[in-house]
Write an enzyme that holds these catalytic residues in place. Sequence first.
Site, PDB file in Angstrom:
ATOM      1  N   THR A 108       0.777  -1.172   0.025  1.00 41.05           N
ATOM      2  CA  THR A 108       0.073  -0.032   0.089  1.00 41.05           C
ATOM      3  C   THR A 108       0.883   1.185  -0.053  1.00 41.05           C
ATOM      4  O   THR A 108       2.042   1.107   0.567  1.00 41.05           O
ATOM      5  CB  THR A 108      -0.937   0.043   1.175  1.00 41.05           C
ATOM      6  OG1 THR A 108       0.021   0.259   2.320  1.00 41.05           O
ATOM      7  CG2 THR A 108      -1.692  -1.123   1.435  1.00 41.05           C
TER       8      THR A 108
ATOM      9  N   GLU B 243      -5.683  -4.435  -0.149  1.00 43.63           N
ATOM     10  CA  GLU B 243      -5.778  -5.625   0.576  1.00 43.63           C
ATOM     11  C   GLU B 243      -6.804  -6.680   0.103  1.00 43.63           C
ATOM     12  O   GLU B 243      -7.216  -7.677   0.913  1.00 43.63           O
ATOM     13  CB  GLU B 243      -6.218  -5.121   2.222  1.00 43.63           C
ATOM     14  CG  GLU B 243      -5.118  -4.404   2.539  1.00 43.63           C
ATOM     15  CD  GLU B 243      -5.026  -2.723   2.486  1.00 43.63           C
ATOM     16  OE1 GLU B 243      -5.658  -2.298   1.604  1.00 43.63           O
ATOM     17  OE2 GLU B 243      -4.690  -2.284   3.198  1.00 43.63           O
TER      18      GLU B 243
ATOM     19  N   LYS C 299     -15.266  16.524  11.508  1.00 45.26           N
ATOM     20  CA  LYS C 299     -16.246  16.569  12.685  1.00 45.26           C
ATOM     21  C   LYS C 299     -16.596  18.057  13.039  1.00 45.26           C
ATOM     22  O   LYS C 299     -15.895  18.582  13.373  1.00 45.26           O
ATOM     23  CB  LYS C 299     -15.454  15.902  13.558  1.00 45.26           C
ATOM     24  CG  LYS C 299     -16.372  15.493  14.770  1.00 45.26           C
ATOM     25  CD  LYS C 299     -15.564  14.578  15.960  1.00 45.26           C
ATOM     26  CE  LYS C 299     -16.757  14.154  17.036  1.00 45.26           C
ATOM     27  NZ  LYS C 299     -16.159  13.566  17.978  1.00 45.26           N
TER      28      LYS C 299
ATOM     29  N   TRP D  95     -20.612  14.379  11.707  1.00 45.11           N
ATOM     30  CA  TRP D  95     -19.663  13.917  10.617  1.00 45.11           C
ATOM     31  C   TRP D  95     -20.139  14.629   9.517  1.00 45.11           C
ATOM     32  O   TRP D  95     -21.424  14.308   9.012  1.00 45.11           O
ATOM     33  CB  TRP D  95     -19.311  12.433  10.684  1.00 45.11           C
ATOM     34  CG  TRP D  95     -19.023  11.891  11.789  1.00 45.11           C
ATOM     35  CD1 TRP D  95     -19.669  11.441  12.855  1.00 45.11           C
ATOM     36  CD2 TRP D  95     -17.487  11.820  12.375  1.00 45.11           C
ATOM     37  NE1 TRP D  95     -18.661  10.814  13.815  1.00 45.11           N
ATOM     38  CE2 TRP D  95     -17.476  11.239  13.556  1.00 45.11           C
ATOM     39  CE3 TRP D  95     -16.359  12.617  11.635  1.00 45.11           C
ATOM     40  CZ2 TRP D  95     -16.308  11.392  14.133  1.00 45.11           C
ATOM     41  CZ3 TRP D  95     -15.214  12.469  12.371  1.00 45.11           C
ATOM     42  CH2 TRP D  95     -15.054  12.084  13.543  1.00 45.11           C
TER      43      TRP D  95
HETATM   44  P1  ADP Z   1      -3.753   3.032  -2.426  1.00 45.91           P
HETATM   45  O1  ADP Z   1      -3.870   2.898  -4.010  1.00 45.91           O
HETATM   46  O2  ADP Z   1      -4.087   4.550  -2.090  1.00 45.91           O
HETATM   47  O3  ADP Z   1      -2.528   2.298  -1.896  1.00 45.91           O
HETATM   48  P2  ADP Z   1      -6.162   1.442  -2.345  1.00 45.91           P
HETATM   49  O4  ADP Z   1      -6.106   1.201  -3.852  1.00 45.91           O
HETATM   50  O5  ADP Z   1      -6.141   0.120  -1.737  1.00 45.91           O
HETATM   51  O6  ADP Z   1      -4.932   2.391  -1.914  1.00 45.91           O
HETATM   52  O7  ADP Z   1      -7.105   2.532  -1.897  1.00 45.91           O
HETATM   53  C1  ADP Z   1      -8.351   1.796  -1.094  1.00 45.91           C
HETATM   54  C2  ADP Z   1      -9.360   2.935  -0.829  1.00 45.91           C
HETATM   55  O8  ADP Z   1      -9.755   3.891  -1.780  1.00 45.91           O
HETATM   56  C3  ADP Z   1     -10.460   2.455  -0.368  1.00 45.91           C
HETATM   57  O9  ADP Z   1     -10.297   2.025   0.902  1.00 45.91           O
HETATM   58  C4  ADP Z   1     -11.664   3.700  -0.458  1.00 45.91           C
HETATM   59  O10 ADP Z   1     -11.313   4.619   0.531  1.00 45.91           O
HETATM   60  C5  ADP Z   1     -11.001   4.424  -1.831  1.00 45.91           C
HETATM   61  N1  ADP Z   1     -11.805   3.890  -2.932  1.00 45.91           N
HETATM   62  C6  ADP Z   1     -11.757   2.946  -3.797  1.00 45.91           C
HETATM   63  N2  ADP Z   1     -12.747   2.858  -4.582  1.00 45.91           N
HETATM   64  C7  ADP Z   1     -13.715   3.742  -4.098  1.00 45.91           C
HETATM   65  C8  ADP Z   1     -14.981   4.243  -4.588  1.00 45.91           C
HETATM   66  N3  ADP Z   1     -15.392   3.678  -5.715  1.00 45.91           N
HETATM   67  N4  ADP Z   1     -15.539   5.201  -4.152  1.00 45.91           N
HETATM   68  C9  ADP Z   1     -14.939   5.684  -3.107  1.00 45.91           C
HETATM   69  N5  ADP Z   1     -14.037   5.457  -2.399  1.00 45.91           N
HETATM   70  C10 ADP Z   1     -13.234   4.413  -2.949  1.00 45.91           C
END
Ligand code: ADP
Length: 582
Positions: A219, A363, A474, A479
């Site tokens: 990540t 993950e 917040k 929220w």
């Molecule tokens: P990174 O690429 O930043 O390492 P990830 O690709 O695993 O992390 O990102 C996951 C996060 O992206 C999710 O936990 C969520 O917050 C956000 N996310 C992914 N798809 C969507 C979606 N369709 N709408 C809103 N948030 C999203």
Amino acid sequence: MRPDRAKVKPPAELIPQHIHATVAATARQAGETTPMKGMMQHRPLRIIDILLHAAEAFADQGILSAHDTGEIHSQSYPQTLARAARAAHTLRALGVAEGDRVATLAWNGHRHLELYYAISGMGAVCHTLNPRLPADQLGYIIRHAEDSVLCVDASLLPVAEALRDALPAGLRVIVLADAGAVPDSPLDALCYEELLQGQPATFDWPHLPEDTASGLCYTSGTTGHPKGALYSQRSTVLHALTVPLAQTSSFVAGRRMMPVVPMFHVNAWGLPYTAPLTGMTLVMPGPHLDGASLWRLMEDTHVYSSWGVPTVWAGLLSEITAQGRAPSGFRDLIVGGSAAPPSMIEAYEGYGVTVSQAWGMTEMSPIGTHGMIPPPLQDAPLDRQMPIKTSAGRRKFGLEFKIVDDHGTAMPHDGTATGELYVRGNTVISGYFRNDQASAAAMDAAGWFGTGDVASITAEGQLVIRDRAKDLVKSGGEWISSIDLENAAISHPSIQACAVIAVPHPKWDERPVLVVVPQGDARPTLAEIHAHIAPHFAKSPLPDDLLFVDELPLTATGKISKLSLRAQFADYVLPDLREGTA
Ligand code: ADP
């Protein structure tokens, strides 16, 4: 009285198989009955079987790969399988053994795809590196994973060279370039095409246990070090099998699929596996991901479906608007990685491109939900479909979802109750690679993974992501969702891009502020934006101020970086707190 078994034992699916066998044997001794075993063959799931299948069943399909030169390289699945075999022999000759980590630092292209299959097929672990990560994080990741080989695109060689002092001793570097085309480098680099020459075009792909590790992706470390998700042969194949079941609109044999999501992060959302599995040809865009380059490539190669993050689709939309039409044959667009603004969805639909959202995480392999419109609404007008198109969609088969309150108690799926989303299933990590502390923090006692997203789930199973927990504002004990505010503001004609951040306030805790990239020379006023946003909300969470910027900072995965924005405006003071106004 016999004790209630559910209270004394965890459910069978949570018990690792070897322990399960012991439990079953003990139960037999105690005279308890065990379930009768099926009499079916057990062949461990293998990633390489996807390519073996595609090479046989879809021999006329393959990969179209955009090179830096503008040339489009074409290669069939049988040719790809033969080259993957040559690559596996090459790696073996360099000493790569089962379980070793082989890193890739490459754009979406045919050589990267060959390596995906070669590395996992020979039982090693394909460790994808994101070239957009800061050098200190990349260095940390390579050392943490103990990579033994690094395969790097010629155009990304400078990224590897900048890490020179941080690379583990003995790491071999292979440049993914034509014979004779490896740039001079202090890294003592080998040439991929020269290494492949003369290697056999078949490989005796091993039949390993299906939980053998196959892929590794870290990540982006927004807080602390990056954390590794270690995928298995089984989880990857199950992900590949279940994604097309969920998002049926995208997968049509004989058509073209373009992953704009990078192969260097979360396996390009699994498309390098799902496309060959379903008989589609992959179009690989290489490094040029601006709207004009994508439009031209899609037009030339007749892309039917494409997947990526909203920032990429905003760029393509500008080009579509300039051209007056979408690329020919482009019908299916999947947006994920962050929330797709409703105005963007409506604009694409207006050009005849059907938009669906997907939600997921590194993950989770990564796809968790799909936003296809269910049958009763498929022919309904767009405004009736929009509530579904703007939600994250329904969960993919094989996953379980729960939302919990601050005490960890599961809440109802009624569309209103809102809490942190936890997930469980065969395509979800059971912990982080070599990181017990992060693993313990991420998993609850029953083995569910905490996503860090705040969400609600409707009675019909639609997941609505309210926000990342850390991005919520917040205010006065309530929220405010930054996503909701951004979605409402972005449709204002004077706003090209925007992001909401929380700013501290002594009375309200925090107040939202809207950071805006204006459209051209436009400078909308706060009152105008308030008037535009207010109708979208019953109770209006209006921003306290507008801050104009030339561009929004992006993360290494192309999403707006709230972390950088918060740092950029760390010294900012809200208007009502400035001297003389309080
Ligand atoms: P990174 O690429 O930043 O390492 P990830 O690709 O695993 O992390 O990102 C996951 C996060 O992206 C999710 O936990 C969520 O917050 C956000 N996310 C992914 N798809 C969507 C979606 N369709 N709408 C809103 N948030 C999203």
